[in-house]
Write a protein that holds these residues in place. Sequence first.
Motif, short mmCIF file in Angstrom:
data_model
loop_
_atom_site.label_atom_id
_atom_site.label_comp_id
_atom_site.label_asym_id
_atom_site.label_seq_id
_atom_site.Cartn_x
_atom_site.Cartn_y
_atom_site.Cartn_z
N ASP A 1 0.81 -1.22 0.00
CA ASP A 1 0.00 0.00 0.00
C ASP A 1 0.84 1.27 0.00
O ASP A 1 0.33 2.36 0.25
N GLY A 2 2.13 1.15 -0.27
CA GLY A 2 3.00 2.31 -0.38
C GLY A 2 3.70 2.69 0.91
O GLY A 2 3.42 2.14 1.98
N PRO A 3 4.62 3.64 0.83
CA PRO A 3 5.46 4.00 1.97
C PRO A 3 4.72 4.69 3.12
O PRO A 3 5.09 4.52 4.27
N VAL A 4 3.68 5.44 2.84
CA VAL A 4 2.94 6.11 3.92
C VAL A 4 2.25 5.09 4.81
O VAL A 4 2.36 5.14 6.04
N VAL A 5 1.56 4.14 4.20
CA VAL A 5 0.90 3.09 4.98
C VAL A 5 1.96 2.19 5.62
O VAL A 5 1.80 1.75 6.76
N GLY A 6 3.07 1.97 4.92
CA GLY A 6 4.16 1.17 5.47
C GLY A 6 4.72 1.76 6.74
O GLY A 6 5.03 1.04 7.70
N ARG A 7 4.83 3.08 6.77
CA ARG A 7 5.32 3.77 7.98
C ARG A 7 4.39 3.52 9.16
O ARG A 7 4.83 3.21 10.27
N GLU A 8 3.09 3.66 8.92
CA GLU A 8 2.11 3.42 9.99
C GLU A 8 2.06 1.94 10.39
O GLU A 8 1.90 1.62 11.56
N ALA A 9 2.23 1.06 9.43
CA ALA A 9 2.27 -0.37 9.72
C ALA A 9 3.49 -0.70 10.59
O ALA A 9 3.40 -1.48 11.54
N MET A 10 4.62 -0.09 10.27
CA MET A 10 5.83 -0.32 11.07
C MET A 10 5.64 0.20 12.48
O MET A 10 6.02 -0.46 13.45
N ARG A 11 5.03 1.38 12.61
CA ARG A 11 4.75 1.92 13.95
C ARG A 11 3.89 0.96 14.75
O ARG A 11 4.18 0.66 15.90
N ALA A 12 2.82 0.44 14.13
CA ALA A 12 1.93 -0.50 14.81
C ALA A 12 2.67 -1.77 15.19
O ALA A 12 2.48 -2.31 16.29
N ALA A 13 3.51 -2.27 14.29
CA ALA A 13 4.26 -3.49 14.57
C ALA A 13 5.24 -3.30 15.73
O ALA A 13 5.37 -4.17 16.60
N LEU A 14 5.91 -2.17 15.76
CA LEU A 14 6.85 -1.89 16.85
C LEU A 14 6.12 -1.75 18.18
O LEU A 14 6.57 -2.28 19.20
N GLU A 15 5.01 -1.05 18.17
CA GLU A 15 4.25 -0.88 19.40
C GLU A 15 3.70 -2.22 19.89
O GLU A 15 3.69 -2.49 21.09
N ARG A 16 3.28 -3.06 18.97
CA ARG A 16 2.82 -4.39 19.34
C ARG A 16 3.94 -5.21 19.98
O ARG A 16 3.70 -6.05 20.84
N ALA A 17 5.18 -4.95 19.58
CA ALA A 17 6.35 -5.64 20.13
C ALA A 17 6.82 -5.01 21.45
O ALA A 17 7.83 -5.42 22.02
N GLY A 18 6.09 -3.99 21.93
CA GLY A 18 6.44 -3.35 23.20
C GLY A 18 7.45 -2.22 23.08
O GLY A 18 7.95 -1.73 24.09
N LEU A 19 7.75 -1.80 21.86
CA LEU A 19 8.70 -0.72 21.65
C LEU A 19 7.95 0.60 21.48
O LEU A 19 6.93 0.66 20.79
N HIS A 20 8.46 1.65 22.12
CA HIS A 20 7.82 2.97 22.05
C HIS A 20 8.45 3.80 20.95
O HIS A 20 9.64 4.12 21.02
N VAL A 21 7.68 4.14 19.96
CA VAL A 21 8.16 4.97 18.86
C VAL A 21 8.20 6.41 19.33
O VAL A 21 7.23 6.93 19.88
N GLY A 22 9.35 7.05 19.10
CA GLY A 22 9.48 8.46 19.45
C GLY A 22 9.74 8.72 20.92
O GLY A 22 9.78 9.86 21.34
N GLY A 23 9.96 7.69 21.69
CA GLY A 23 10.20 7.87 23.12
C GLY A 23 11.66 7.75 23.47
O GLY A 23 12.54 7.79 22.62
N SER A 24 11.89 7.58 24.75
CA SER A 24 13.25 7.45 25.24
C SER A 24 13.80 6.05 24.93
O SER A 24 13.07 5.17 24.48
N ILE A 25 15.06 5.85 25.20
CA ILE A 25 15.70 4.56 24.97
C ILE A 25 15.17 3.56 25.98
O ILE A 25 15.21 3.80 27.19
N GLN A 26 14.67 2.44 25.48
CA GLN A 26 14.19 1.38 26.34
C GLN A 26 15.30 0.34 26.54
O GLN A 26 16.21 0.24 25.72
N ASP A 27 15.20 -0.41 27.61
CA ASP A 27 16.17 -1.46 27.90
C ASP A 27 15.43 -2.79 27.94
O ASP A 27 14.66 -3.05 28.86
N ALA A 28 15.66 -3.62 26.93
CA ALA A 28 14.95 -4.91 26.84
C ALA A 28 15.31 -5.83 27.99
O ALA A 28 14.52 -6.71 28.34
N ALA A 29 16.46 -5.64 28.61
CA ALA A 29 16.86 -6.48 29.75
C ALA A 29 16.03 -6.15 30.98
O ALA A 29 15.89 -6.98 31.88
#
Length: 166
Positions: free
Chosen positions: A48-76
């Motif tokens: 669906d193109g790069p614009v939708v891809g950007r939003e899809a990536m954001r959703a995928a990262l958030e689903r994985a517990g990663l905060h987009v645009g936030g501070s550095i997280q520590d997976a440990a």
Amino acid sequence: MTTPQASTGMFTPAQLGTQILIGWSGRQPDADQDTAYLLAYSLGDGQDGPVVGREAMRAALERAGLHVGGSIQDAAESSNIQAKLLVQAGQAVLTLPHLSAQYPAPAEWLAAAQAQGEVYGMFATTPWPEAVPGQPVSEDRLRAFAADEEVVRTAAHCLLPVRSLG
């Protein structure tokens, strides 16, 4: 006319497009040893193109517990982060619910990762269509993308503990 969208939290792998993993190592100004870095990004070639891809990536990262645009997280320190890094036999293997990618790591990257016991992961939501598999990426091009203010601001940043088999 309507524009296709990745609804909040919903995406398909086809919307994410081709996902790439690239690494480098280097010394921070106040550090006494090198840091290993991994950058995960999309080529922006999703169905669906790069614009939708950007939003899809954001959703995928958030689903994985990663905060987009936030501070550095520590997976440990967070059991909510579903990002795992395995370093074995000269390869770094990054696994998230939507991504499994290998990086054939050079000796200096491996040494930095082992010495630190962790790798700095940057998960870009901004596509990078110019950095295609099989084509070399110069240090200047990598630096320009990875240090771009918009790319950094719209990425998730996470320290990933180095795990190995045995």
